[in-house]
Design a protein around this motif. Structure first.
Motif, short mmCIF file in Angstrom:
data_model
loop_
_atom_site.label_atom_id
_atom_site.label_comp_id
_atom_site.label_asym_id
_atom_site.label_seq_id
_atom_site.Cartn_x
_atom_site.Cartn_y
_atom_site.Cartn_z
N ILE A 164 0.85 -1.20 0.00
CA ILE A 164 0.00 0.00 0.00
C ILE A 164 0.88 1.24 0.00
CG2 ILE A 164 -1.60 1.36 1.42
CD1 ILE A 164 -2.88 -1.35 2.27
N TYR A 169 -1.53 -1.45 -5.30
CA TYR A 169 -2.78 -1.82 -4.64
C TYR A 169 -3.29 -3.21 -4.99
CZ TYR A 169 -2.67 3.17 -3.58
OH TYR A 169 -2.30 4.41 -3.15
N SER A 173 -3.86 -6.02 -2.15
CA SER A 173 -5.14 -6.68 -1.93
C SER A 173 -4.96 -8.20 -1.87
CB SER A 173 -6.08 -6.28 -3.08
OG SER A 173 -7.35 -6.78 -2.84
N LEU A 198 -9.07 -0.52 -0.50
CA LEU A 198 -8.34 -0.88 -1.72
C LEU A 198 -9.29 -1.05 -2.91
CD1 LEU A 198 -5.76 -3.35 -0.14
CD2 LEU A 198 -5.20 -1.27 -1.42
N ALA A 203 -8.51 -1.83 -6.81
CA ALA A 203 -7.75 -3.08 -6.64
C ALA A 203 -8.68 -4.27 -6.62
CB ALA A 203 -6.93 -3.02 -5.35
#
Length: 203
Positions: A164, A169, A173, A198, A203
């Motif tokens: 992150i 992203y 995730s 996210l 994501a």
């Protein structure tokens, strides 16, 4: 103007360091193989140094009680050639707690010289480099840690946080989802909040 999306109200903290412990050797006969190398010794030698076990075990016991003398016993364990990699790893954690980061990195890398597949050392280096803001090195060590020990959930969670920070992203995730599949349900609240955020980022 760019849209600012906030991650969960309280910034998620990474999960803590992991102490190394002695590992039991697997019984080959449990794996369906004959264990041809374990010969019965007529007179077994007693290797214990005292009633409480060797230096490493004593150090670990004191370390868990927060006793500062654990450091000297880990050094004695190394000198005696006893659980050398684990002792270096735990010394790295002790140095990190004292905010002596260069010594912490030194001990953790000495651990990896002894055992390049020591997943706790890779995980702890991931935490240390993350604290120091070196996300590339942090990511690499978390990834190695999860390759070596794919069932340790904390490595995925912390890897997700680093990804992150690096704005990766999709990968973040995936790492958080893997953490959720491996960890107890009671630990999922922040992870689910992270996933929701996210998702808003595509994501």
């Amino acid at each position: 103007m760019a849209k600012v999306i906030k991650f969960p109200v309280s910034a998620p903290e990474k999960l803590g360091l992991k102490k190394a412990r002695k590992r039991k050797k697997p019984d080959l006969e449990d794996l369906g193989q004959l264990n041809l190398f374990n010969q019965i010794v007529a007179e077994p030698r007693v290797l214990r140094l005292n009633d409480k076990g060797g230096f490493f075990e004593q150090a670990l016991e004191l370390d868990e009680l927060g006793d500062a003398s654990a450091e000297q016993l880990y050094l004695k364990a190394i000198e005696a050639g006893e659980s050398v990699a684990n002792a270096y790893c735990n010394l790295g954690i002790l140095m990190n707690a004292k905010e002596e980061h260069s010594k912490a990195v030194d001990y953790l890398t000495r651990c990896l010289q002894e055992n390049p597949r020591h997943y706790e050392a890779h995980y702890n280096l991931g935490n240390l480099y993350s604290e120091l803001g070196n996300f590339s090195l942090s990511k690499m060590h978390y990834e190695v840690s999860t390759e070596i020990e794919p069932t340790f959930p904390n490595g995925y969670y912390n890897l997700g946080l680093v990804l992150i920070s690096m704005h990766e992203y999709d990968q973040a995730s995936k790492a958080i989802l893997r953490y959720i599949t491996l960890s107890p349900e009671s630990d999922h609240t922040v992870a689910h909040d992270l996933l929701k955020t996210l998702k808003t980022l595509g994501a």
